[in-house]
Design an enzyme around this catalytic site. Structure first.
Site, mmCIF file in Angstrom:
data_model
loop_
_atom_site.group_PDB
_atom_site.id
_atom_site.type_symbol
_atom_site.label_atom_id
_atom_site.label_comp_id
_atom_site.label_asym_id
_atom_site.label_seq_id
_atom_site.Cartn_x
_atom_site.Cartn_y
_atom_site.Cartn_z
ATOM 1 C CG HIS A 27 -3.704 -8.984 11.106
ATOM 2 N ND1 HIS A 27 -3.706 -10.283 11.538
ATOM 3 C CD2 HIS A 27 -2.627 -8.858 10.300
ATOM 4 C CE1 HIS A 27 -2.677 -10.925 11.018
ATOM 5 N NE2 HIS A 27 -2.005 -10.085 10.264
ATOM 6 C CG LEU A 82 -7.156 -10.910 8.884
ATOM 7 C CD1 LEU A 82 -8.205 -9.926 8.407
ATOM 8 C CD2 LEU A 82 -5.759 -10.424 8.528
ATOM 9 C CD GLN A 133 7.534 -7.857 7.090
ATOM 10 O OE1 GLN A 133 7.623 -8.969 6.591
ATOM 11 N NE2 GLN A 133 6.399 -7.432 7.621
HETATM 12 O O1 PAF Z 1 4.250 -9.305 7.595
HETATM 13 C C1 PAF Z 1 3.565 -9.957 6.770
HETATM 14 O O2 PAF Z 1 2.478 -10.425 7.048
HETATM 15 C C2 PAF Z 1 4.128 -10.166 5.367
HETATM 16 O O3 PAF Z 1 5.507 -10.304 5.395
HETATM 17 C C3 PAF Z 1 3.711 -9.063 4.382
HETATM 18 C C4 PAF Z 1 4.256 -7.716 4.784
HETATM 19 C C5 PAF Z 1 2.186 -9.004 4.300
HETATM 20 C C6 PAF Z 1 4.239 -9.391 2.985
HETATM 21 O O4 PAF Z 1 3.758 -10.600 2.514
#
Ligand code: PAF
Length: 284
Positions: free
Chosen positions: A37, A33, A155
């Site tokens: 995060h 992290l 994503q």
């Molecule tokens: O973005 C990330 O860290 C990863 O792709 C996730 C969303 C935790 C899925 O493993």
């Protein structure tokens, strides 16, 4: 702070929490992290009563074994950060807990619209791995809100489509990319950069910004601007997978009349893959 490793135990805990009408916020992570995060956790606290952070390095989203092996891990340090920010539950399953029959024959979730282009074409199977683990987490945790960073722009779009098309009643909240003062987007992968690469890496965002400014000015064709930027990146030591401008909603190659664009960059610096992006709004 509860550290839960087993799905059954987490599931039972969630059922109890749901009975008390608490709003649950999920921050999915792969650990190691950083401040990005932490900002996601702080954002989650504004929306939800109970904050759950998952830490799982998902093998299904790695198309390259070496990349998976090199992915940085720091569970102890992560827990110190999570405790400090009063996270309620850390979900830290092992691979067998999530994929008891392995990943080869695992049922998967695919968002066909966007999962095979750009990052998906450079990393075959990557987004199916992401959407499958995200759905598993959504099904186990049933959060009211889930939080994702905008650095992984493709994503984020894919997860928003997944939510809509699979009728999840979860609100996706995104957070703009958190950067170091020198502009480098925070990423767990930055830990793999050596000291020389750490000096070069900030040029990525500098060149992205300059490219966006030139596109907005419009004094040259987009093709020429992108071409010149790519040459600059290569001179600095990056090798390029993706560096171009797209329609920010569909990720199609942008035609001249599209006003909302995104510059997506995916490059290698030595053995480290860096991704970044910047939105461009054309007003003329
Ligand atoms: O973005 C990330 O860290 C990863 O792709 C996730 C969303 C935790 C899925 O493993």
């Amino acid at each position: 702070m509860l550290i839960i490793k087993k799905i059954k135990i987490l599931y039972k805990t969630i059922i109890l929490l749901k009975k008390t009408n608490k709003k649950i916020g999920l921050v999915p992570t792969m650990g190691n992290l950083h401040n990005g995060h932490v900002k996601l956790i702080l954002l989650a606290k504004k929306y939800a009563d109970i904050i759950i952070v998952s830490i799982f390095i998902n093998p299904m989203q790695f198309n390259n074994l070496l990349d998976l092996k090199n992915y940085p891990q720091s569970f102890k340090e992560d827990c110190i950060i999570l405790k400090k920010h009063n996270v309620d539950i850390v979900f830290f399953p092992c691979i067998d807990e999530i994929y008891p029959n392995g990943i080869r024959k695992q049922t998967f979730v695919e968002v066909p619209k966007l999962s095979k282009i750009l990052e998906g074409s450079a990393r075959p199977g990557h987004f199916n791995g992401v959407t499958t683990i995200v759905c598993k987490l959504f099904n186990i945790i049933q959060p009211d809100f889930a939080f994702f960073g905008e650095k992984d722009y493709q994503q984020l779009l894919i997860i928003k489509i997944l939510i809509k098309e699979l009728n999840y009643m979860i609100k996706i909240i995104s957070l703009p990319t958190i950067r170091l003062k020198n502009g480098l987007a925070l990423s767990s992968r930055n830990n793999n950069l050596n000291s020389k690469e750490k000096k070069i890496a900030p040029y990525l965002y500098k060149i992205i910004k300059k490219t966006c400014e030139e596109i907005i000015k419009g004094d040259n064709t987009r093709k020429n601007i992108i071409h010149a930027s790519k040459i600059l990146l290569i001179k600095k030591g990056f090798s390029i997978d993706i560096f171009d401008v797209y329609n920010s909603k569909t990720l199609e190659n942008s035609s001249e009349n599209v006003k909302k664009l995104i510059l997506l960059a995916s490059v290698w610096l030595g053995k480290t893959r860096l991704i970044d992006n910047k939105k461009i709004l054309l007003i003329h």
